[in-house]
Motif scaffolding. Structure first.
Motif, PDB file in Angstrom:
ATOM      1  N   ALA A   1      51.680  45.498  47.223  1.00 49.28           N
ATOM      2  CA  ALA A   1      51.343  44.315  47.185  1.00 49.28           C
ATOM      3  C   ALA A   1      51.103  44.282  45.482  1.00 49.28           C
ATOM      4  O   ALA A   1      50.836  45.103  45.178  1.00 49.28           O
ATOM      5  N   ARG A   2      50.956  43.088  44.750  1.00 52.83           N
ATOM      6  CA  ARG A   2      50.739  43.017  43.773  1.00 52.83           C
ATOM      7  C   ARG A   2      49.714  41.280  43.845  1.00 52.83           C
ATOM      8  O   ARG A   2      49.575  41.044  44.744  1.00 52.83           O
ATOM      9  N   GLY A   3      49.893  41.459  42.077  1.00 52.88           N
ATOM     10  CA  GLY A   3      48.557  39.988  41.821  1.00 52.88           C
ATOM     11  C   GLY A   3      47.960  40.481  42.612  1.00 52.88           C
ATOM     12  O   GLY A   3      46.965  39.345  43.848  1.00 52.88           O
ATOM     13  N   THR A   4      47.042  41.662  43.306  1.00 53.13           N
ATOM     14  CA  THR A   4      45.843  41.706  44.277  1.00 53.13           C
ATOM     15  C   THR A   4      44.619  40.965  43.448  1.00 53.13           C
ATOM     16  O   THR A   4      44.145  41.770  42.194  1.00 53.13           O
ATOM     17  N   GLN A   5      43.591  41.125  44.481  1.00 52.46           N
ATOM     18  CA  GLN A   5      42.198  40.564  44.211  1.00 52.46           C
ATOM     19  C   GLN A   5      41.198  40.781  44.819  1.00 52.46           C
ATOM     20  O   GLN A   5      41.838  40.908  46.165  1.00 52.46           O
ATOM     21  N   ALA A   6      40.263  40.878  44.232  1.00 52.77           N
ATOM     22  CA  ALA A   6      38.927  41.690  45.528  1.00 52.77           C
ATOM     23  C   ALA A   6      37.496  41.301  45.099  1.00 52.77           C
ATOM     24  O   ALA A   6      37.437  41.539  44.007  1.00 52.77           O
ATOM     25  N   THR A   7      36.961  40.179  45.725  1.00 52.73           N
ATOM     26  CA  THR A   7      35.460  39.937  44.767  1.00 52.73           C
ATOM     27  C   THR A   7      34.181  39.952  46.046  1.00 52.73           C
ATOM     28  O   THR A   7      34.277  39.782  47.341  1.00 52.73           O
ATOM     29  N   ALA A   8      33.373  40.858  45.387  1.00 49.29           N
ATOM     30  CA  ALA A   8      32.333  41.491  47.065  1.00 49.29           C
ATOM     31  C   ALA A   8      30.964  40.783  46.366  1.00 49.29           C
ATOM     32  O   ALA A   8      30.863  41.110  45.284  1.00 49.29           O
ATOM     33  N   ARG A   9      30.214  41.145  47.384  1.00 47.73           N
ATOM     34  CA  ARG A   9      28.715  40.089  47.183  1.00 47.73           C
ATOM     35  C   ARG A   9      28.342  40.673  48.523  1.00 47.73           C
ATOM     36  O   ARG A   9      28.696  40.629  49.173  1.00 47.73           O
ATOM     37  N   SER A  10      27.032  40.709  47.778  1.00 52.68           N
ATOM     38  CA  SER A  10      25.619  41.457  49.000  1.00 52.68           C
ATOM     39  C   SER A  10      25.068  39.300  49.819  1.00 52.68           C
ATOM     40  O   SER A  10      25.140  38.561  49.021  1.00 52.68           O
ATOM     41  N   THR A  11      25.284  39.943  51.171  1.00 51.49           N
ATOM     42  CA  THR A  11      25.043  38.843  52.034  1.00 51.49           C
ATOM     43  C   THR A  11      23.682  39.348  52.565  1.00 51.49           C
ATOM     44  O   THR A  11      23.299  38.344  53.231  1.00 51.49           O
ATOM     45  N   GLY A  12      22.837  40.251  52.376  1.00 48.93           N
ATOM     46  CA  GLY A  12      21.559  40.570  53.146  1.00 48.93           C
ATOM     47  C   GLY A  12      21.560  42.424  52.502  1.00 48.93           C
ATOM     48  O   GLY A  12      22.092  42.329  51.712  1.00 48.93           O
ATOM     49  N   GLU A  13      20.568  42.244  52.984  1.00 49.02           N
ATOM     50  CA  GLU A  13      19.937  43.575  52.406  1.00 49.02           C
ATOM     51  C   GLU A  13      20.470  45.203  52.243  1.00 49.02           C
ATOM     52  O   GLU A  13      20.921  45.505  51.207  1.00 49.02           O
ATOM     53  N   LEU A  14      21.463  44.906  53.507  1.00 49.99           N
ATOM     54  CA  LEU A  14      22.704  46.680  53.739  1.00 49.99           C
ATOM     55  C   LEU A  14      24.004  45.659  54.238  1.00 49.99           C
ATOM     56  O   LEU A  14      24.888  46.082  54.472  1.00 49.99           O
ATOM     57  N   ASP A  15      24.089  44.220  53.431  1.00 51.94           N
ATOM     58  CA  ASP A  15      25.530  43.140  54.288  1.00 51.94           C
ATOM     59  C   ASP A  15      26.193  43.154  52.411  1.00 51.94           C
ATOM     60  O   ASP A  15      25.443  42.843  51.916  1.00 51.94           O
ATOM     61  N   ILE A  16      27.925  42.861  52.885  1.00 54.36           N
ATOM     62  CA  ILE A  16      28.328  42.848  51.852  1.00 54.36           C
ATOM     63  C   ILE A  16      29.405  42.406  52.290  1.00 54.36           C
ATOM     64  O   ILE A  16      30.058  42.725  53.903  1.00 54.36           O
ATOM     65  N   VAL A  17      30.452  41.293  51.918  1.00 58.53           N
ATOM     66  CA  VAL A  17      31.230  39.977  52.458  1.00 58.53           C
ATOM     67  C   VAL A  17      32.167  40.400  51.017  1.00 58.53           C
ATOM     68  O   VAL A  17      32.112  40.586  50.018  1.00 58.53           O
ATOM     69  N   CYS A  18      33.729  41.193  51.140  1.00 57.02           N
ATOM     70  CA  CYS A  18      34.622  41.412  50.210  1.00 57.02           C
ATOM     71  C   CYS A  18      35.871  40.273  50.710  1.00 57.02           C
ATOM     72  O   CYS A  18      36.573  40.638  51.844  1.00 57.02           O
ATOM     73  N   GLU A  19      36.387  39.188  49.835  1.00 60.75           N
ATOM     74  CA  GLU A  19      37.618  38.435  50.225  1.00 60.75           C
ATOM     75  C   GLU A  19      38.592  39.166  49.706  1.00 60.75           C
ATOM     76  O   GLU A  19      38.133  39.002  48.092  1.00 60.75           O
TER      77      GLU A  19
END
Length: 203
Positions: free
Chosen positions: A181-199
């Motif tokens: 894959a080219r032009g890759t992006q990944a942005t992760a953030r905490s959504t709870g004490e031990l939960d993470i969302v990565c788009e």
């Protein structure tokens, strides 16, 4: 990547906070994961750093399929992060590099090579879809789910994760790149004490 670069103190505190949730008998991790982590630190740092990490967790070596408390992972990371941050452009970048190396280890495994064969000439989707199974092999806790938002974009929901958001960004970016894959992006953030969302997405 992360939208704002946080300080070394922020990520050390983040690791220390996550560590408080560890239940030694319940939250275990396979020795091969810890060995892999030390291998990544050897690549990103040096042999002296690896020795300091082993001393910090009171181990001489790790047995591949023995289950260890996840607390040892935190002792290793808390020991290594200041040194790695100096060498890799800050703590956030260092955590992302550790995640990239973790993906490299997975892709070199039997399961990873099989998934790479499926991805050849097609798309990164099979590799990304294999991440939940990869995490289940190494850890006794938490869950990872993949949600597709379009042909080349999706979201990973990690629940009960002791790893920090930049680590997950590194894992995802390396998997995408390994599949071409080219032009890759990944942005992760905490959504709870031990939960993470990565788009994530690619071109």
């Amino acid at each position: 990547m992360g939208s704002t670069e946080q300080s070394m103190e922020f990520w050390l505190e983040d690791l220390a906070r996550r560590r408080t949730f560890v239940k030694p008998e319940e939250h275990t991790i396979r020795g091969f994961f810890l060995k892999g982590l030390l291998g990544r630190l050897r690549t990103l740092g040096d042999e002296a750093l690896v020795r300091r990490c082993l001393e910090a967790c009171g181990q001489e070596r790790f047995m591949d399929f023995f289950s260890y408390s996840s607390d040892l992972m935190f002792l290793i990371l808390l020991t290594a992060l200041p040194t790695l941050a100096e060498r890799h452009g800050g703590a956030e970048a260092a955590l992302r590099q550790i995640g990239r190396q973790a993906s490299t280890d997975f892709l070199a495994s039997v399961a990873g090579r099989a998934m790479m064969l499926l991805a050849q000439g097609r798309s990164p989707r099979p590799l990304i879809s294999s991440l939940p199974a990869a995490f289940r092999v190494g850890m006794s806790y938490g869950s990872v789910q993949v949600e597709w938002l379009g042909p080349r974009q999706g979201r990973i929901n990690a629940r009960g994760s002791f790893m920090s958001p930049p680590f997950l960004e590194g894992v995802v970016l390396k998997v995408l790149e390994a599949a071409g894959a080219r032009g890759t992006q990944a942005t992760a953030r905490s959504t709870g004490e031990l939960d993470i969302v990565c788009e994530f997405s690619w071109e």
